[in-house]
Design a protein around this motif. Structure first.
Motif, PDB file in Angstrom:
ATOM      1  N   SER A 136       0.804  -1.227   0.000  1.00  0.00           N
ATOM      2  CA  SER A 136       0.000   0.000   0.000  1.00  0.00           C
ATOM      3  C   SER A 136       0.835   1.274   0.000  1.00  0.00           C
ATOM      4  CB  SER A 136      -0.909   0.019   1.233  1.00  0.00           C
ATOM      5  OG  SER A 136      -1.723  -1.119   1.271  1.00  0.00           O
ATOM      6  N   LEU A 137       2.128   1.147   0.161  1.00  0.00           N
ATOM      7  CA  LEU A 137       2.986   2.315   0.333  1.00  0.00           C
ATOM      8  C   LEU A 137       2.887   3.290  -0.834  1.00  0.00           C
ATOM      9  CD1 LEU A 137       5.088   3.714   2.116  1.00  0.00           C
ATOM     10  CD2 LEU A 137       6.839   2.394   0.935  1.00  0.00           C
ATOM     11  N   GLN A 138       2.929   2.786  -2.048  1.00  0.00           N
ATOM     12  CA  GLN A 138       2.887   3.664  -3.217  1.00  0.00           C
ATOM     13  C   GLN A 138       1.551   4.394  -3.309  1.00  0.00           C
ATOM     14  OE1 GLN A 138       4.116   1.848  -6.887  1.00  0.00           O
ATOM     15  NE2 GLN A 138       3.225   3.462  -8.129  1.00  0.00           N
ATOM     16  N   GLU A 139       0.457   3.667  -3.135  1.00  0.00           N
ATOM     17  CA  GLU A 139      -0.873   4.280  -3.216  1.00  0.00           C
ATOM     18  C   GLU A 139      -1.058   5.340  -2.134  1.00  0.00           C
ATOM     19  OE1 GLU A 139      -5.565   3.043  -2.559  1.00  0.00           O
ATOM     20  OE2 GLU A 139      -4.045   1.482  -2.543  1.00  0.00           O
ATOM     21  N   ALA A 153      -5.531  -1.863   8.270  1.00  0.00           N
ATOM     22  CA  ALA A 153      -5.419  -1.787   6.811  1.00  0.00           C
ATOM     23  C   ALA A 153      -6.697  -1.212   6.193  1.00  0.00           C
ATOM     24  CB  ALA A 153      -5.118  -3.163   6.230  1.00  0.00           C
ATOM     25  N   VAL A 154      -7.838  -1.609   6.702  1.00  0.00           N
ATOM     26  CA  VAL A 154      -9.117  -1.078   6.203  1.00  0.00           C
ATOM     27  C   VAL A 154      -9.215   0.410   6.520  1.00  0.00           C
ATOM     28  CG1 VAL A 154     -11.641  -1.156   6.500  1.00  0.00           C
ATOM     29  CG2 VAL A 154     -10.332  -3.279   6.298  1.00  0.00           C
ATOM     30  N   ALA A 155      -8.824   0.784   7.730  1.00  0.00           N
ATOM     31  CA  ALA A 155      -8.885   2.197   8.136  1.00  0.00           C
ATOM     32  C   ALA A 155      -7.931   3.038   7.284  1.00  0.00           C
ATOM     33  CB  ALA A 155      -8.527   2.327   9.614  1.00  0.00           C
ATOM     34  N   GLN A 156      -6.727   2.530   7.049  1.00  0.00           N
ATOM     35  CA  GLN A 156      -5.762   3.263   6.235  1.00  0.00           C
ATOM     36  C   GLN A 156      -6.241   3.410   4.795  1.00  0.00           C
ATOM     37  OE1 GLN A 156      -2.245   0.866   7.010  1.00  0.00           O
ATOM     38  NE2 GLN A 156      -1.410   2.447   8.355  1.00  0.00           N
ATOM     39  N   LYS A 157      -6.819   2.367   4.236  1.00  0.00           N
ATOM     40  CA  LYS A 157      -7.329   2.421   2.863  1.00  0.00           C
ATOM     41  C   LYS A 157      -8.459   3.443   2.751  1.00  0.00           C
ATOM     42  CE  LYS A 157      -8.190   0.900  -1.380  1.00  0.00           C
ATOM     43  NZ  LYS A 157      -7.885   1.879  -2.376  1.00  0.00           N
ATOM     44  N   ALA A 158      -9.344   3.449   3.730  1.00  0.00           N
ATOM     45  CA  ALA A 158     -10.451   4.415   3.711  1.00  0.00           C
ATOM     46  C   ALA A 158      -9.924   5.845   3.807  1.00  0.00           C
ATOM     47  CB  ALA A 158     -11.419   4.125   4.866  1.00  0.00           C
ATOM     48  N   TRP A 159      -8.897   6.056   4.638  1.00  0.00           N
ATOM     49  CA  TRP A 159      -8.313   7.390   4.778  1.00  0.00           C
ATOM     50  C   TRP A 159      -7.608   7.814   3.486  1.00  0.00           C
ATOM     51  CZ3 TRP A 159      -9.076  11.701   6.770  1.00  0.00           C
ATOM     52  CH2 TRP A 159      -8.077  12.661   6.965  1.00  0.00           C
ATOM     53  N   ALA A 160      -6.886   6.894   2.865  1.00  0.00           N
ATOM     54  CA  ALA A 160      -6.208   7.202   1.602  1.00  0.00           C
ATOM     55  C   ALA A 160      -7.226   7.564   0.520  1.00  0.00           C
ATOM     56  CB  ALA A 160      -5.348   6.023   1.148  1.00  0.00           C
ATOM     57  N   ASP A 161      -8.315   6.814   0.466  1.00  0.00           N
ATOM     58  CA  ASP A 161      -9.367   7.112  -0.513  1.00  0.00           C
ATOM     59  C   ASP A 161      -9.970   8.490  -0.255  1.00  0.00           C
ATOM     60  OD1 ASP A 161      -8.931   4.646  -1.665  1.00  0.00           O
ATOM     61  OD2 ASP A 161     -10.695   3.692  -0.752  1.00  0.00           O
ATOM     62  N   ALA A 162     -10.169   8.814   1.019  1.00  0.00           N
ATOM     63  CA  ALA A 162     -10.708  10.129   1.374  1.00  0.00           C
ATOM     64  C   ALA A 162      -9.742  11.242   0.982  1.00  0.00           C
ATOM     65  CB  ALA A 162     -11.019  10.193   2.871  1.00  0.00           C
ATOM     66  N   LEU A 163      -8.451  11.035   1.237  1.00  0.00           N
ATOM     67  CA  LEU A 163      -7.453  12.044   0.866  1.00  0.00           C
ATOM     68  C   LEU A 163      -7.451  12.283  -0.637  1.00  0.00           C
ATOM     69  CD1 LEU A 163      -4.363  11.057   3.067  1.00  0.00           C
ATOM     70  CD2 LEU A 163      -5.974  12.931   3.445  1.00  0.00           C
ATOM     71  N   THR A 164      -7.502  11.209  -1.404  1.00  0.00           N
ATOM     72  CA  THR A 164      -7.483  11.317  -2.859  1.00  0.00           C
ATOM     73  C   THR A 164      -8.709  12.054  -3.377  1.00  0.00           C
ATOM     74  OG1 THR A 164      -6.200   9.284  -3.035  1.00  0.00           O
ATOM     75  CG2 THR A 164      -7.362  10.001  -5.012  1.00  0.00           C
ATOM     76  N   SER A 165      -9.884  11.667  -2.886  1.00  0.00           N
ATOM     77  CA  SER A 165     -11.112  12.320  -3.381  1.00  0.00           C
ATOM     78  C   SER A 165     -11.195  13.775  -2.929  1.00  0.00           C
ATOM     79  CB  SER A 165     -12.351  11.551  -2.935  1.00  0.00           C
ATOM     80  OG  SER A 165     -12.534  11.642  -1.542  1.00  0.00           O
ATOM     81  N   ARG A 166     -10.786  14.059  -1.701  1.00  0.00           N
ATOM     82  CA  ARG A 166     -10.818  15.451  -1.225  1.00  0.00           C
ATOM     83  C   ARG A 166      -9.809  16.310  -1.972  1.00  0.00           C
ATOM     84  NH1 ARG A 166     -13.330  15.137   4.127  1.00  0.00           N
ATOM     85  NH2 ARG A 166     -15.094  13.791   3.682  1.00  0.00           N
ATOM     86  N   SER A 167      -8.653  15.748  -2.285  1.00  0.00           N
ATOM     87  CA  SER A 167      -7.641  16.495  -3.041  1.00  0.00           C
ATOM     88  C   SER A 167      -8.177  16.875  -4.415  1.00  0.00           C
ATOM     89  CB  SER A 167      -6.370  15.662  -3.208  1.00  0.00           C
ATOM     90  OG  SER A 167      -5.815  15.356  -1.971  1.00  0.00           O
ATOM     91  N   SER A 168      -8.825  15.916  -5.058  1.00  0.00           N
ATOM     92  CA  SER A 168      -9.413  16.191  -6.380  1.00  0.00           C
ATOM     93  C   SER A 168     -10.496  17.250  -6.284  1.00  0.00           C
ATOM     94  CB  SER A 168      -9.991  14.909  -6.978  1.00  0.00           C
ATOM     95  OG  SER A 168      -8.981  13.981  -7.220  1.00  0.00           O
ATOM     96  N   GLU A 169     -11.332  17.144  -5.256  1.00  0.00           N
ATOM     97  CA  GLU A 169     -12.403  18.135  -5.052  1.00  0.00           C
ATOM     98  C   GLU A 169     -11.832  19.535  -4.875  1.00  0.00           C
ATOM     99  OE1 GLU A 169     -15.798  17.848  -2.167  1.00  0.00           O
ATOM    100  OE2 GLU A 169     -15.336  15.702  -2.377  1.00  0.00           O
ATOM    101  N   ILE A 170     -10.839  19.638  -4.025  1.00  0.00           N
ATOM    102  CA  ILE A 170     -10.227  20.940  -3.757  1.00  0.00           C
ATOM    103  C   ILE A 170      -9.615  21.509  -5.025  1.00  0.00           C
ATOM    104  CG2 ILE A 170      -8.322  22.088  -2.551  1.00  0.00           C
ATOM    105  CD1 ILE A 170      -8.922  20.175  -0.172  1.00  0.00           C
TER     106      ILE A 170
END
Length: 189
Positions: free
Chosen positions: A88-91, A157-174
């Motif tokens: 998951s490091l790269q993602e 791992a589930v919590a980290q994946k959810a946070w990464a997904d949130a960061l990605t979507s929020r970054s795109s939104e911003i």
């Protein structure tokens, strides 16, 4: 004036400039490798990655961050502090770099958030959710169930994946909601 400047461009000067450029590139690459080595040693290589793998990840992530050196620095931070596995490091680094670009939050801060999610998945998720409101009920239930079953690593791992997904979507939104001036400034940078 033009003749004087053209007179300065000689084969010897071009050769010296290329030697200096190669030396600078070697120095930058050497520093990246040193930073990877330091991150892996200080973290006990919790990611299970090699220096070569981190270099390949940095080349891939550079499309997001704009430069390989920014990607390398982000990877070193995440490898040292985030308690993220190699798969998951790269993602996650890519998500953290996008978030840094959009919000200015340092990679080190994001790496600490990932570490907290690995250490205490449910409580860290709830704490992050207070300020960001990213958590869905299904993710909450999944993390809670895994923790109750004694599967803390899987819950993390589930919590980290959810946070990464949130960061990605929020970054795109911003980024998508920037005004003309901000978009122009980012293009100039």
């Amino acid at each position: 004036m033009g003749g004087y400047v053209l007179g300065l461009i000689t084969p010897l000067n071009l050769a010296m400039a290329s030697v200096v450029a190669i030396g600078a590139a070697y120095n930058a690459g050497s520093k990246e490798v040193d930073n990877y080595r330091k991150a892996l040693v200080l973290s006990g290589n919790q990611t299970g990655s090699s220096i070569e793998q981190l270099q390949a990840m940095a080349r891939s992530i550079s499309a997001v961050s704009g430069t390989q050196s920014a990607a390398a620095a982000g990877l070193a931070e995440m490898a040292q502090y985030s308690r993220v596995g190699a798969e998951s490091l790269q993602e996650f680094t890519s998500a953290a770099l996008q978030f840094e670009k959009a919000t200015g939050q340092a990679i080190s801060e994001t790496a600490k958030q990932f570490a907290e999610l690995a250490k205490e998945p449910l409580s860290a998720t709830l704490k992050l959710n207070e300020g960001t409101n990213y958590l869905t009920e299904s993710i909450y239930v999944q993390i809670k169930a895994l923790e109750q079953q004694g599967k803390a690593a899987e819950a993390g791992a589930v919590a980290q994946k959810a946070w990464a997904d949130a960061l990605t979507s929020r970054s795109s939104e911003i980024t998508n909601n920037l005004g003309y001036i901000e978009k122009s400034w980012n293009a100039v940078k």
